[in-house]
Design a protein around this motif. Sequence first.
Motif, PDB file in Angstrom:
ATOM      1  N   LEU A 195       0.834  -1.200   0.000  1.00 40.70           N
ATOM      2  CA  LEU A 195       0.000   0.000   0.000  1.00 40.70           C
ATOM      3  C   LEU A 195       0.873   1.256   0.000  1.00 40.70           C
ATOM      4  O   LEU A 195       0.568   2.222  -0.703  1.00 40.70           O
ATOM      5  CB  LEU A 195      -0.920  -0.015   1.212  1.00 40.70           C
ATOM      6  N   MET A 196       1.951   1.260   0.761  1.00 38.63           N
ATOM      7  CA  MET A 196       2.852   2.408   0.791  1.00 38.63           C
ATOM      8  C   MET A 196       3.555   2.588  -0.551  1.00 38.63           C
ATOM      9  O   MET A 196       3.753   3.712  -1.005  1.00 38.63           O
ATOM     10  CB  MET A 196       3.885   2.239   1.908  1.00 38.63           C
ATOM     11  N   VAL A 197       3.928   1.499  -1.202  1.00 37.71           N
ATOM     12  CA  VAL A 197       4.571   1.586  -2.516  1.00 37.71           C
ATOM     13  C   VAL A 197       3.597   2.164  -3.532  1.00 37.71           C
ATOM     14  O   VAL A 197       3.955   3.027  -4.336  1.00 37.71           O
ATOM     15  CB  VAL A 197       5.087   0.195  -2.960  1.00 37.71           C
ATOM     16  N   MET A 198       2.340   1.718  -3.492  1.00 40.17           N
ATOM     17  CA  MET A 198       1.344   2.245  -4.427  1.00 40.17           C
ATOM     18  C   MET A 198       1.091   3.728  -4.166  1.00 40.17           C
ATOM     19  O   MET A 198       0.943   4.515  -5.113  1.00 40.17           O
ATOM     20  CB  MET A 198       0.042   1.453  -4.316  1.00 40.17           C
ATOM     21  N   ALA A 225       3.233   5.913  -2.902  1.00 41.85           N
ATOM     22  CA  ALA A 225       4.409   6.648  -3.352  1.00 41.85           C
ATOM     23  C   ALA A 225       4.418   6.777  -4.874  1.00 41.85           C
ATOM     24  O   ALA A 225       4.707   7.847  -5.424  1.00 41.85           O
ATOM     25  CB  ALA A 225       5.683   5.964  -2.868  1.00 41.85           C
ATOM     26  N   LEU A 226       4.105   5.702  -5.579  1.00 38.28           N
ATOM     27  CA  LEU A 226       4.062   5.768  -7.043  1.00 38.28           C
ATOM     28  C   LEU A 226       2.956   6.698  -7.527  1.00 38.28           C
ATOM     29  O   LEU A 226       3.130   7.433  -8.507  1.00 38.28           O
ATOM     30  CB  LEU A 226       3.881   4.366  -7.623  1.00 38.28           C
ATOM     31  N   GLY A 227       1.818   6.691  -6.853  1.00 42.45           N
ATOM     32  CA  GLY A 227       0.734   7.606  -7.213  1.00 42.45           C
ATOM     33  C   GLY A 227       1.134   9.061  -7.005  1.00 42.45           C
ATOM     34  O   GLY A 227       0.813   9.925  -7.827  1.00 42.45           O
ATOM     35  N   ALA A 228       1.846   9.350  -5.916  1.00 41.54           N
ATOM     36  CA  ALA A 228       2.289  10.716  -5.649  1.00 41.54           C
ATOM     37  C   ALA A 228       3.303  11.171  -6.688  1.00 41.54           C
ATOM     38  O   ALA A 228       3.263  12.320  -7.151  1.00 41.54           O
ATOM     39  CB  ALA A 228       2.884  10.806  -4.245  1.00 41.54           C
ATOM     40  N   ILE A 229       4.192  10.286  -7.081  1.00 40.20           N
ATOM     41  CA  ILE A 229       5.174  10.633  -8.115  1.00 40.20           C
ATOM     42  C   ILE A 229       4.476  10.884  -9.445  1.00 40.20           C
ATOM     43  O   ILE A 229       4.778  11.855 -10.147  1.00 40.20           O
ATOM     44  CB  ILE A 229       6.234   9.521  -8.235  1.00 40.20           C
ATOM     45  N   ALA A 230       3.527  10.028  -9.804  1.00 40.96           N
ATOM     46  CA  ALA A 230       2.799  10.214 -11.065  1.00 40.96           C
ATOM     47  C   ALA A 230       2.010  11.517 -11.053  1.00 40.96           C
ATOM     48  O   ALA A 230       1.972  12.244 -12.055  1.00 40.96           O
ATOM     49  CB  ALA A 230       1.870   9.035 -11.305  1.00 40.96           C
ATOM     50  N   LEU A 231       1.386  11.850  -9.945  1.00 39.41           N
ATOM     51  CA  LEU A 231       0.641  13.094  -9.842  1.00 39.41           C
ATOM     52  C   LEU A 231       1.576  14.297  -9.957  1.00 39.41           C
ATOM     53  O   LEU A 231       1.249  15.280 -10.640  1.00 39.41           O
ATOM     54  CB  LEU A 231      -0.117  13.138  -8.516  1.00 39.41           C
ATOM     55  N   GLY A 232       2.725  14.243  -9.336  1.00 42.61           N
ATOM     56  CA  GLY A 232       3.684  15.336  -9.417  1.00 42.61           C
ATOM     57  C   GLY A 232       4.223  15.532 -10.818  1.00 42.61           C
ATOM     58  O   GLY A 232       4.361  16.659 -11.301  1.00 42.61           O
ATOM     59  N   VAL A 233       4.540  14.436 -11.512  1.00 44.70           N
ATOM     60  CA  VAL A 233       5.042  14.536 -12.885  1.00 44.70           C
ATOM     61  C   VAL A 233       3.958  15.085 -13.802  1.00 44.70           C
ATOM     62  O   VAL A 233       4.214  15.954 -14.645  1.00 44.70           O
ATOM     63  CB  VAL A 233       5.545  13.158 -13.367  1.00 44.70           C
TER      64      VAL A 233
END
Length: 92
Positions: free
Chosen positions: A45-48, A50-58
Amino acid sequence: MTTDIDAALRRLASEEHPGLATIDGTVMARIHERRHSEAAFGAPLMVMAALGAIALGVTAGMLPAAPAAAASLSPFGPSNPLAPSTLLASDR
């Protein structure tokens, strides 16, 4: 109804319960089980997240932003929004 707490605690301390000898091991085993089950669920859940936050930022970084333009507030200009005459006439 009056209760003498000191007497009740003395009675409780004098009694021997058979489960008190093994309570420490039982509590520690349950804590270990809970940590193990939470770790198995929490890591993916934490990995998902983190990946969602990175995708949103990009994605937000790639969107073009409109440049901000400030309104002119010259004191002698015809369209001064802070002039007393415009402030008084705004409610009509």
